[in-house]
Design a protein around this motif. Sequence first.
Motif, PDB file in Angstrom:
ATOM      1  N   LEU A   9      73.430  30.453 -72.237  1.00  0.00           N
ATOM      2  CA  LEU A   9      73.433  30.769 -70.813  1.00  0.00           C
ATOM      3  C   LEU A   9      72.080  31.298 -70.353  1.00  0.00           C
ATOM      4  N   ILE A  10      71.391  32.049 -71.214  1.00  0.00           N
ATOM      5  CA  ILE A  10      70.080  32.593 -70.859  1.00  0.00           C
ATOM      6  C   ILE A  10      69.074  31.469 -70.627  1.00  0.00           C
ATOM      7  N   VAL A  16      69.301  25.962 -63.794  1.00  0.00           N
ATOM      8  CA  VAL A  16      70.296  25.689 -62.759  1.00  0.00           C
ATOM      9  C   VAL A  16      69.887  26.350 -61.451  1.00  0.00           C
ATOM     10  N   ALA A  17      69.336  27.553 -61.521  1.00  0.00           N
ATOM     11  CA  ALA A  17      68.885  28.249 -60.317  1.00  0.00           C
ATOM     12  C   ALA A  17      67.755  27.491 -59.634  1.00  0.00           C
ATOM     13  N   VAL A  18      66.822  26.981 -60.401  1.00  0.00           N
ATOM     14  CA  VAL A  18      65.706  26.219 -59.823  1.00  0.00           C
ATOM     15  C   VAL A  18      66.216  24.945 -59.155  1.00  0.00           C
ATOM     16  N   ILE A  19      67.130  24.263 -59.790  1.00  0.00           N
ATOM     17  CA  ILE A  19      67.692  23.046 -59.207  1.00  0.00           C
ATOM     18  C   ILE A  19      68.445  23.369 -57.920  1.00  0.00           C
TER      19      ILE A  19
END
Length: 50
Positions: A9-10, A16-19
């Motif tokens: 997850l790290i 995922v945040a950047v996408i």
Amino acid sequence: MFGVDKYNLISIAPSVAVIAVCVALVFVGIGVLKKVIAQDAEKAAASDAK
């Protein structure tokens, strides 16, 4: 074997945040572009009416 653990997850969360931010910026950009095009069309219509 393919479970989600803390170390997985790290490394996945920032990607995922950047996408997600990129997709959000695309939609914001489309909205801004539509507004600017509408303003430009109003100016063009006003100058044609003269």
